[in-house]
Design a protein around this motif. Structure first.
Motif, PDB file in Angstrom:
ATOM      1  N   ASP A 178     -22.799  62.917 142.292  1.00  0.00           N
ATOM      2  CA  ASP A 178     -22.328  63.845 143.312  1.00  0.00           C
ATOM      3  C   ASP A 178     -22.992  65.214 143.194  1.00  0.00           C
ATOM      4  O   ASP A 178     -23.267  65.871 144.196  1.00  0.00           O
ATOM      5  CB  ASP A 178     -20.803  63.984 143.184  1.00  0.00           C
ATOM      6  N   ILE A 179     -23.260  65.659 141.961  1.00  0.00           N
ATOM      7  CA  ILE A 179     -23.689  67.054 141.779  1.00  0.00           C
ATOM      8  C   ILE A 179     -25.152  67.230 141.374  1.00  0.00           C
ATOM      9  O   ILE A 179     -25.704  68.306 141.547  1.00  0.00           O
ATOM     10  CB  ILE A 179     -22.821  67.759 140.721  1.00  0.00           C
ATOM     11  N   ASP A 180     -25.763  66.187 140.822  1.00  0.00           N
ATOM     12  CA  ASP A 180     -27.049  66.373 140.141  1.00  0.00           C
ATOM     13  C   ASP A 180     -28.130  66.945 141.057  1.00  0.00           C
ATOM     14  O   ASP A 180     -28.747  67.963 140.752  1.00  0.00           O
ATOM     15  CB  ASP A 180     -27.506  65.042 139.536  1.00  0.00           C
ATOM     16  N   GLN A 181     -28.368  66.287 142.182  1.00  0.00           N
ATOM     17  CA  GLN A 181     -29.438  66.748 143.066  1.00  0.00           C
ATOM     18  C   GLN A 181     -29.130  68.132 143.629  1.00  0.00           C
ATOM     19  O   GLN A 181     -30.017  68.987 143.718  1.00  0.00           O
ATOM     20  CB  GLN A 181     -29.647  65.752 144.214  1.00  0.00           C
ATOM     21  N   ALA A 182     -27.873  68.363 144.001  1.00  0.00           N
ATOM     22  CA  ALA A 182     -27.512  69.643 144.623  1.00  0.00           C
ATOM     23  C   ALA A 182     -27.663  70.799 143.639  1.00  0.00           C
ATOM     24  O   ALA A 182     -28.121  71.884 144.017  1.00  0.00           O
ATOM     25  CB  ALA A 182     -26.080  69.571 145.156  1.00  0.00           C
ATOM     26  N   CYS A 183     -27.284  70.592 142.366  1.00  0.00           N
ATOM     27  CA  CYS A 183     -27.443  71.650 141.356  1.00  0.00           C
ATOM     28  C   CYS A 183     -28.917  71.999 141.180  1.00  0.00           C
ATOM     29  O   CYS A 183     -29.297  73.176 141.161  1.00  0.00           O
ATOM     30  CB  CYS A 183     -26.854  71.196 140.027  1.00  0.00           C
ATOM     31  N   GLY A 184     -29.745  70.964 141.041  1.00  0.00           N
ATOM     32  CA  GLY A 184     -31.181  71.202 140.898  1.00  0.00           C
ATOM     33  C   GLY A 184     -31.770  71.867 142.125  1.00  0.00           C
ATOM     34  O   GLY A 184     -32.632  72.749 142.026  1.00  0.00           O
ATOM     35  N   ALA A 185     -31.284  71.435 143.307  1.00  0.00           N
ATOM     36  CA  ALA A 185     -31.791  71.998 144.561  1.00  0.00           C
ATOM     37  C   ALA A 185     -31.454  73.476 144.683  1.00  0.00           C
ATOM     38  O   ALA A 185     -32.287  74.277 145.132  1.00  0.00           O
ATOM     39  CB  ALA A 185     -31.211  71.225 145.743  1.00  0.00           C
ATOM     40  N   LEU A 186     -30.247  73.854 144.285  1.00  0.00           N
ATOM     41  CA  LEU A 186     -29.840  75.260 144.386  1.00  0.00           C
ATOM     42  C   LEU A 186     -30.741  76.145 143.536  1.00  0.00           C
ATOM     43  O   LEU A 186     -31.217  77.196 143.992  1.00  0.00           O
ATOM     44  CB  LEU A 186     -28.382  75.411 143.957  1.00  0.00           C
ATOM     45  N   ILE A 187     -31.000  75.718 142.302  1.00  0.00           N
ATOM     46  CA  ILE A 187     -31.867  76.504 141.416  1.00  0.00           C
ATOM     47  C   ILE A 187     -33.290  76.566 141.969  1.00  0.00           C
ATOM     48  O   ILE A 187     -33.928  77.624 141.996  1.00  0.00           O
ATOM     49  CB  ILE A 187     -31.850  75.915 139.996  1.00  0.00           C
ATOM     50  N   THR A 188     -33.799  75.409 142.440  1.00  0.00           N
ATOM     51  CA  THR A 188     -35.146  75.363 143.020  1.00  0.00           C
ATOM     52  C   THR A 188     -35.243  76.249 144.255  1.00  0.00           C
ATOM     53  O   THR A 188     -36.214  77.003 144.434  1.00  0.00           O
ATOM     54  CB  THR A 188     -35.513  73.916 143.392  1.00  0.00           C
ATOM     55  N   ASP A 189     -34.220  76.181 145.107  1.00  0.00           N
ATOM     56  CA  ASP A 189     -34.192  76.954 146.346  1.00  0.00           C
ATOM     57  C   ASP A 189     -34.188  78.452 146.041  1.00  0.00           C
ATOM     58  O   ASP A 189     -34.942  79.233 146.654  1.00  0.00           O
ATOM     59  CB  ASP A 189     -32.944  76.561 147.143  1.00  0.00           C
ATOM     60  N   LEU A 190     -33.356  78.864 145.115  1.00  0.00           N
ATOM     61  CA  LEU A 190     -33.306  80.286 144.742  1.00  0.00           C
ATOM     62  C   LEU A 190     -34.653  80.753 144.192  1.00  0.00           C
ATOM     63  O   LEU A 190     -35.118  81.850 144.513  1.00  0.00           O
ATOM     64  CB  LEU A 190     -32.211  80.510 143.691  1.00  0.00           C
ATOM     65  N   LYS A 191     -35.282  79.890 143.377  1.00  0.00           N
ATOM     66  CA  LYS A 191     -36.567  80.256 142.784  1.00  0.00           C
ATOM     67  C   LYS A 191     -37.644  80.387 143.851  1.00  0.00           C
ATOM     68  O   LYS A 191     -38.434  81.348 143.844  1.00  0.00           O
ATOM     69  CB  LYS A 191     -36.967  79.210 141.746  1.00  0.00           C
ATOM     70  N   GLU A 192     -37.699  79.429 144.781  1.00  0.00           N
ATOM     71  CA  GLU A 192     -38.721  79.464 145.824  1.00  0.00           C
ATOM     72  C   GLU A 192     -38.564  80.676 146.733  1.00  0.00           C
ATOM     73  O   GLU A 192     -39.546  81.160 147.303  1.00  0.00           O
ATOM     74  CB  GLU A 192     -38.660  78.171 146.645  1.00  0.00           C
ATOM     75  N   ARG A 193     -37.349  81.171 146.872  1.00  0.00           N
ATOM     76  CA  ARG A 193     -37.093  82.326 147.729  1.00  0.00           C
ATOM     77  C   ARG A 193     -37.190  83.643 146.960  1.00  0.00           C
ATOM     78  O   ARG A 193     -36.896  84.707 147.509  1.00  0.00           O
ATOM     79  CB  ARG A 193     -35.710  82.200 148.387  1.00  0.00           C
ATOM     80  N   GLY A 194     -37.556  83.573 145.673  1.00  0.00           N
ATOM     81  CA  GLY A 194     -37.684  84.781 144.871  1.00  0.00           C
ATOM     82  C   GLY A 194     -36.351  85.392 144.484  1.00  0.00           C
ATOM     83  O   GLY A 194     -36.294  86.563 144.089  1.00  0.00           O
ATOM     84  N   MET A 195     -35.278  84.615 144.549  1.00  0.00           N
ATOM     85  CA  MET A 195     -33.944  85.137 144.264  1.00  0.00           C
ATOM     86  C   MET A 195     -33.458  84.823 142.855  1.00  0.00           C
ATOM     87  O   MET A 195     -32.526  85.456 142.367  1.00  0.00           O
ATOM     88  CB  MET A 195     -32.942  84.567 145.276  1.00  0.00           C
ATOM     89  N   LEU A 196     -34.087  83.843 142.210  1.00  0.00           N
ATOM     90  CA  LEU A 196     -33.582  83.413 140.907  1.00  0.00           C
ATOM     91  C   LEU A 196     -33.766  84.491 139.838  1.00  0.00           C
ATOM     92  O   LEU A 196     -33.000  84.557 138.879  1.00  0.00           O
ATOM     93  CB  LEU A 196     -34.274  82.115 140.465  1.00  0.00           C
ATOM     94  N   GLU A 197     -34.757  85.350 140.028  1.00  0.00           N
ATOM     95  CA  GLU A 197     -35.025  86.378 139.013  1.00  0.00           C
ATOM     96  C   GLU A 197     -33.889  87.385 138.888  1.00  0.00           C
ATOM     97  O   GLU A 197     -33.754  88.040 137.849  1.00  0.00           O
ATOM     98  CB  GLU A 197     -36.335  87.102 139.324  1.00  0.00           C
ATOM     99  N   ASP A 198     -33.065  87.525 139.919  1.00  0.00           N
ATOM    100  CA  ASP A 198     -31.928  88.435 139.791  1.00  0.00           C
ATOM    101  C   ASP A 198     -30.610  87.747 140.151  1.00  0.00           C
ATOM    102  O   ASP A 198     -29.646  88.388 140.577  1.00  0.00           O
ATOM    103  CB  ASP A 198     -32.130  89.697 140.647  1.00  0.00           C
ATOM    104  N   THR A 199     -30.571  86.418 139.980  1.00  0.00           N
ATOM    105  CA  THR A 199     -29.344  85.652 140.196  1.00  0.00           C
ATOM    106  C   THR A 199     -29.003  84.889 138.925  1.00  0.00           C
ATOM    107  O   THR A 199     -29.840  84.164 138.382  1.00  0.00           O
ATOM    108  CB  THR A 199     -29.513  84.640 141.355  1.00  0.00           C
ATOM    109  N   LEU A 200     -27.790  85.065 138.435  1.00  0.00           N
ATOM    110  CA  LEU A 200     -27.328  84.355 137.243  1.00  0.00           C
ATOM    111  C   LEU A 200     -26.542  83.126 137.688  1.00  0.00           C
ATOM    112  O   LEU A 200     -25.540  83.246 138.395  1.00  0.00           O
ATOM    113  CB  LEU A 200     -26.439  85.272 136.398  1.00  0.00           C
TER     114      LEU A 200
END
Length: 221
Positions: A178-200
């Motif tokens: 239920d969660i595996d792909q969505a968790c990975g997708a959220l982190i990948t999505d934030l990174k691709e948008r340049g948001m992961l660097e200031d999102t915990l």
């Protein structure tokens, strides 16, 4: 934690609350005290968004006449300005009016937030087709990214059903699916948008548990 961060950092978006809890099913066991503001002012408690069904209680305007809500808010501000001159608890009055004004703005901002029709097909490929279905964990993760984009500082997603006491391979297989792909997708999505660097991003359970077996220990369980 979300209430304290809201208290200390404030909000970057004047049309959405600074602390949002989002889940697709029932309120988690323990109810809203799990995410409440404690002894902090109520303005720092979360708004609970339901991806399925009614997104936010009382989000629809009761008044059908155009401009009536604006007139009511204007009247409240006028009353407030007179009361604050005579009362020592003017901060409480001001906070109440601000809450009314935020609720008014959320009637537009929340439906726009939850409408995923502007998302590209590539996004749903990343998160999985489940993200198209309101109330799924994948949809919650996608909505979390949209909240973060809009400057909401504290976003908490609840996913229930991890309190397994036996038959762990079957129980946890369905949960992980239920969660595996969505968790990975959220982190990948934030990174691709340049948001992961200031999102915990924090992933945690209700409390720390040791990995032990209840009942007989076998190769399959």
């Amino acid at each position: 934690m979300g209430a304290w961060a809201s208290y200390g950092l404030g909000s970057e978006n004047q049309d959405l609350p600074g602390y949002v809890v989002i889940h697709g099913g029932q309120v988690p066991s323990g109810g809203m005290p799990m995410t409440g503001s404690g002894f902090l002012p109520a303005a720092h408690q979360p708004s609970v968004l339901h991806p399925k069904g009614v997104v936010l209680r009382n989000i629809s305007a009761l008044e059908k006449k155009v401009g009536l809500q604006e007139d009511k808010l204007a009247l409240l501000r006028e009353i407030e300005s007179k009361l604050t001159e005579r009362r020592s608890d003017s901060d409480l009055i001001n906070a109440a009016v601000k809450n009314y004004e935020m609720a008014y703005r959320m009637q537009t901002s929340v439906p726009e937030l939850m409408d995923l029709s502007d998302e590209k097909d590539a996004t749903f490929t990343l998160y999985g087709e489940e993200a198209r279905k309101a109330g799924t964990f994948a949809a919650c993760c996608l909505n979390a990214r949209r909240l973060a984009e809009r400057g909401v500082r504290n976003i908490q997603i609840f996913h229930r059903g991890w309190d397994a006491h036996g038959n762990l391979p079957k129980e946890h297989e369905s949960q992980c699916k239920d969660i595996d792909q969505a968790c990975g997708a959220l982190i990948t999505d934030l990174k691709e948008r340049g948001m992961l660097e200031d999102t915990l991003v924090v992933w945690g359970g209700e409390f720390g548990r040791t990995a032990y077996c209840q009942g007989s220990l076998t190769n399959n369980n």
